[in-house]
Design an enzyme around this catalytic site. Sequence first.
Site, PDB file in Angstrom:
ATOM      1  N   GLU A 109       0.764  -1.347  -0.183  1.00  0.00           N
ATOM      2  CA  GLU A 109       0.098  -0.198  -0.191  1.00  0.00           C
ATOM      3  C   GLU A 109       0.912   1.268   0.555  1.00  0.00           C
ATOM      4  O   GLU A 109       0.996   2.118   0.301  1.00  0.00           O
ATOM      5  CB  GLU A 109      -1.034  -0.242   1.112  1.00  0.00           C
ATOM      6  CG  GLU A 109      -1.897  -1.513   1.228  1.00  0.00           C
ATOM      7  CD  GLU A 109      -2.435  -1.207   2.188  1.00  0.00           C
ATOM      8  OE1 GLU A 109      -2.984  -0.254   3.423  1.00  0.00           O
ATOM      9  OE2 GLU A 109      -4.135  -1.727   2.189  1.00  0.00           O
TER      10      GLU A 109
ATOM     11  N   GLU B  87      -5.797  -8.382   0.506  1.00  0.00           N
ATOM     12  CA  GLU B  87      -6.099  -8.409   1.559  1.00  0.00           C
ATOM     13  C   GLU B  87      -8.023  -8.340   1.433  1.00  0.00           C
ATOM     14  O   GLU B  87      -8.686  -7.625   1.450  1.00  0.00           O
ATOM     15  CB  GLU B  87      -5.887  -7.515   2.131  1.00  0.00           C
ATOM     16  CG  GLU B  87      -4.425  -7.646   2.606  1.00  0.00           C
ATOM     17  CD  GLU B  87      -3.636  -6.550   3.631  1.00  0.00           C
ATOM     18  OE1 GLU B  87      -4.540  -6.247   4.227  1.00  0.00           O
ATOM     19  OE2 GLU B  87      -2.404  -6.197   3.498  1.00  0.00           O
TER      20      GLU B  87
END
Length: 483
Positions: free
Chosen positions: A117, A266
């Site tokens: 991220e 995720e």
Amino acid sequence: MAALRCVLASVLVAAVAMAADALGVNWGTMSTRRLPPKVVARLLADNGFRKVKIFDADERTMAGLAGTGIETMVAVPNDLLAAVADYGRAREWVKENVTKYTFDGGVNIKFVAVGNEPFLRAYNGLFDRVTVPALRNIQRALDEAGHGTKVKATVPVNADVYDSPPGDPVPSAGRFRADVAGVMAEMVRFLNRSGAPLTVNIYPFLSLYGNDDFPLDYAFFDGASKAKPVVDGRVTYTNVFDANFDTLVSALKRVGLGHLPVMIGEVGWPTDGDKHATPALAKRFYAGLLRRLAARKGTPLRPGARIEVYLFGLIDEDAKSVAPGNFERHWGLFTFDGRPKFPLALRGGRPTMPVPARGVEYLPRRWCVLNPDAGDDAAGRVADNVGYACGRADCTALGYRCSCGGALDARGNASYAFNAYYQAQGQADSACDFQGLAVVVDEDASRGKCNFSVQVVGSEAPAATVVAAAAAVGTAALLLVLL
């Protein structure tokens, strides 16, 4: 009739196999005491996980995965992105973290996650300039080392890299966030050329967290009759996962890559640390998600698509930062010691309790609690010592509407904090003192759903991890304990 039964059975078997084939899980290791990697690898295998995503290429973790055949996504941590933006460093990283484990009986590496991220809004552009060069270099190094046809480099991004305009908040209006639109377009074009998927992390729980106006049922896959749907032209969205995913698909279309494969790096639901982080809601979320995967339903903009998914996560991690919220330490399908929390349909069919970890060794059955003889005049010292304990161990279960919140009185809260620290320190004698306020007992101090744990024998986390966790929890944990 018999022929029809055979056809239906074949379809069911194919759906179950497809669900298992597309299903992976994240294995995080930010725990004060880690289960042995071989125990965790066996937990993966026992529950049918054929894919795993880890957040580095730690030698102990890789040794645990060696010989299992489990497809593995290793990672270049964010703090190494600037380094591997230099090709020489990238080549060295591939040699030490991919080539080293690529042998008969080694680790079945399938992907390299370049960062985690890195374009997160909270990073304020810290990694924007180095991520794509790092991605290019890692893939080039993989190619030149002879791994490129089997191993692909990707970048897991948070869903905050795309959105819809405030004036047109529907998935078909999806676009990349203005400040990263250029770098995202450059990155996905490279992924398209290299044959790698884009990896995105989607969390319906976070849409609900901190937003009391968000409709609860819209976070799940079974709320069509309860949640107000989002109507986007001829398409109706009954859950936030589909809407979020298709917003990304629309953003990709805007840069001419609407066909680019997308992998969910995720997705999950925590079980403690917030009023909506409960085992019951987690069970509901996973039941809907796993049914969707088995049915290969896809999303409105990609109907029938096979979506590869990595659940988040495998086990609870008591040393994670709680800066985003106390729930961060409770994402596991399994507790810190590998016990399943609720039934799951990991292999298709009806939900059943997952297989617990085997061969787990525990510290002796003893607990550290507040000394019953500690008088009211010690309240100030108790508060100071609770703050110390919660700054170095996990007290998040004591929060409001959490598993221990309201289940204990003030003395019970102090005992919970003391025990958490005592267990994290491997039950060292010196870890149950607290200026003479604590005592070791051999009677389980748990109360109802509030579990006073006994830690595992497993290896300790690196000191830096524990210090970072302590800094993150700080005063917030102390306050939640004393409320």
